[in-house]
Each structure stands twice: as C-alpha cells, then as structure tokens.
Design an enzyme around this catalytic site. Structure first.
Site, mmCIF file in Angstrom:
data_model
loop_
_atom_site.group_PDB
_atom_site.id
_atom_site.type_symbol
_atom_site.label_atom_id
_atom_site.label_comp_id
_atom_site.label_asym_id
_atom_site.label_seq_id
_atom_site.Cartn_x
_atom_site.Cartn_y
_atom_site.Cartn_z
ATOM 1 N N GLU A 157 89.584 60.130 158.827
ATOM 2 C CA GLU A 157 88.521 59.026 158.304
ATOM 3 C C GLU A 157 89.054 57.860 157.764
ATOM 4 O OE1 GLU A 157 84.997 60.666 156.960
ATOM 5 O OE2 GLU A 157 85.749 60.881 158.992
ATOM 6 N N THR A 210 79.592 52.247 158.276
ATOM 7 C CA THR A 210 80.271 52.508 156.997
ATOM 8 C C THR A 210 80.950 51.648 156.530
ATOM 9 O OG1 THR A 210 80.140 54.814 158.004
ATOM 10 C CG2 THR A 210 81.456 54.657 156.162
#
Length: 336
Positions: A157, A210
């Site tokens: 991530e 994101t």
C-alpha cells in the site's frame, strides 16, 4: 496483534512438489482470489473497512528453478501496472515475506489478473497484494497466523499510494468488517455485523487518484468536529455489535473527509439523496473514491439503488460499473 483474527488454512494443490528448506513438500503452483474492499466506511478514515464478494483480483503463482521473482503477465490493467518486480506491489510485498522466512533463494513466476477497476476506491492494489501474499504463504505451507502478512501488505500500500494504511488490506486479508485500533503498535480487530446487511456499490468512470485525494484532506480540524466524528465511529461500531441497522445508518456521517473528497465525485450529493429516498440505510464514499456505496437491508433495495444511480450517471454522460454484495467474511481463497 489481537488474536481474534480468524485463521485461514486453504487446501494445497497436490501436484508436482518441491521441497523447501524445512524439507516440507509444498505445491508448485496456485491461483488465489482476493476481494475488493470498502475503506473508511464513511466516518472511519483509515481505521475501518470491510470486504465484499465482488469484484476482486486473481494471482497465479508458480515456483521456478531460477531464484528471484518475475512477473510474466498482467491482464486487465490496460498496460498501467509495471512488470518490473521491483516496482509492482504484489512482487514487492512477496519479497518482504520471503525475506522474513529466509527464503530469498526461491524462484517465483507471477501472473496478475486484474478483475476490478484500478483507481476505483475499492482497494485495487490491496486485492492484488493480498492475493499474492496469500498465494506465497500457502505455497510455503506456512500455517502461522495470517495476521503476520499484514505488515507486508501495508508495504504494498505504501508503494501504491504513498501511505501504508491498513483499512483496505486488513479486510481483504481477514475478510469481514475490520477495525484498525492502532497503527503503532499495529492492532487489528474483526468486528461482527448484521448478516442481512447488503452493500450497493457504483463506480463512476472518472479519475480520482488516491495520492491526490489524500493531499486535499485538512491537517487540522476543529475540536467540535472531532467530537462529532468520535461519536459516529463509536456509534457505528456499537451498531455492528448490537446488529442495530438503524444505529449503523445514523452513525455513518463524516464531517471531516467527505465534505472535501465529495467535490471530486460528480453529483455525489444528488446521488446520496436518491439512494436514501430509495431506502438506503446509509450512503458514502468508498475509500478515496470515486466509488460510492450504500448499505441496505436487502438485495432488492441494493439492486434498485445501483440501477437508478447508474441511469443518473448515464444521463450526465458518465459510464459506471455496479456491484451488489453482502459483506465477505471469507477474505482470500484458493481457486486453483
């Protein structure tokens, strides 16, 4: 780490085997599916998330004779993801895992099949990463707590979006509804949920990266807003434990992040109004968006909501994908 994370012991494929350093026979290939996830769950920024049944990603992993990791194929990504194993979240997280068990001598070939949209706000990178980690753990006949994979998934991530948050990878790995109680030390708790809770998801085909979606969030907040948010998070967790869908619904309000991120999603507030009028329990942004989701009490209402919202987006010339799912309690699974 809390010990109430369920343990996964998927079956191994009984094919041509190899022997690892502990002289334990393991399968030489495996295919794994890992699910999409809804993170934040409106009021729980970076601390709440749950898994859904679809969409998701698939990883096929094979043990090879040549040490090192290669990525031989990626499909469904329109050429956006790197084949370079030093730059792909799946291979990087798998490499961290292999280092932790002193098996960097092993050779692996990875195929990644994207079955979900990239940049959807549904944990696309998390699904890929978790599928890869679950595959290598199973190939290595590693029966330890799956929770040990979470830090490696968070490394993926960090590479994908610049921040190693766990609210996508944890539910993708453990299944169900997950609370990240603490990041330092890492402490993850699986939460119960009403069995009849449905999730209606719609992904508008617009770009909300994101990294950029995180950058617009305020660094400082008012105390009164913090108090409101704490109450809503506590109310949502209480509603999940009590299986009180009304309490879940009225607790899913976000005064911190949604007001900013909603500006990146076309017609967010008109869509929310439509969903609530059609019987939604709640409505909000999935992760950083642009996907949005609604909780409903039944599948029929969830289906109706996505049909109406998809038609609304079509009317303003925006394509979309839709999904209806219960909360997925299984997490990743072996599919071949």
């Amino acid at each position: 780490m809390e010990n109430n994370i369920q343990e996964f012991k998927p079956p191994l494929k009984e094919e041509k085997g190899i022997t690892n350093s502990g002289n334990v026979k393991v399968a030489d290939s495996i295919a794994v599916f890992a699910p999409a996830t809804v993170a934040n769950v409106v009021c729980g920024f970076d601390v709440l998330g749950f898994a859904v049944n679809e969409p998701g990603d698939e990883v096929i992993m094979r043990i090879t004779n040549k040490p090192g990791i290669t990525i031989s194929k990626i499909t469904g990504d329109d050429g956006r993801l790197p084949l370079n194993p030093a730059k792909n979240t799946v291979s990087v997280s798998v490499q961290h895992y292999l280092q932790s068990i002193n098996r960097t001598d092993i050779g692996l070939d990875i195929e990644l099949h994207k079955k979900m949209p990239i940049g959807s706000g549904l944990g696309s990178s998390s699904a890929s990463t978790v599928a890869g980690l679950f595959a290598i753990k199973t190939l290595m006949d590693d029966n330890s707590d799956p929770a040990k994979l979470l830090p490696f998934a968070m490394k993926g991530e960090e590479m994908a979006c610049g921040h190693g948050h766990a609210d996508n990878v944890a539910p993708a790995l453990f299944g169900g509804f997950v609370l990240i109680r603490s990041y330092s030390p890492l402490d993850v708790v699986r939460l119960p949920h009403p069995p009849g809770l449905y999730c209606a998801i719609i992904f508008p085909d617009v770009d909300v990266p994101t990294r950029e979606a995180r950058q617009i969030i305020r660094n400082k907040i008012l105390m009164k807003d913090a108090v409101t948010q704490w109450g809503n998070i506590a109310g949502l967790v209480s509603g999940l434990f009590m299986q009180d869908i009304d309490l879940i619904g009225r607790s899913m309000q976000d005064v911190l992040v949604e007001p900013v991120r909603s500006m990146l999603i076309p017609d967010f507030y008109p869509m929310r109004e439509m969903a609530m009028e059609l019987g939604a329990v709640s409505f909000g942004i999935s992760g950083s968006g642009p996907s949005v989701f609604a909780f409903t009490r039944d599948e029929e209402t969830a289906t109706l909501i996505i049909q109406k919202l998809q038609q609304h987006l079509t009317n303003i010339n925006i394509n979309s994908k839709t999904y209806v799912s219960t909360i997925n309690d299984a997490g990743p699974r072996v599919i071949g």
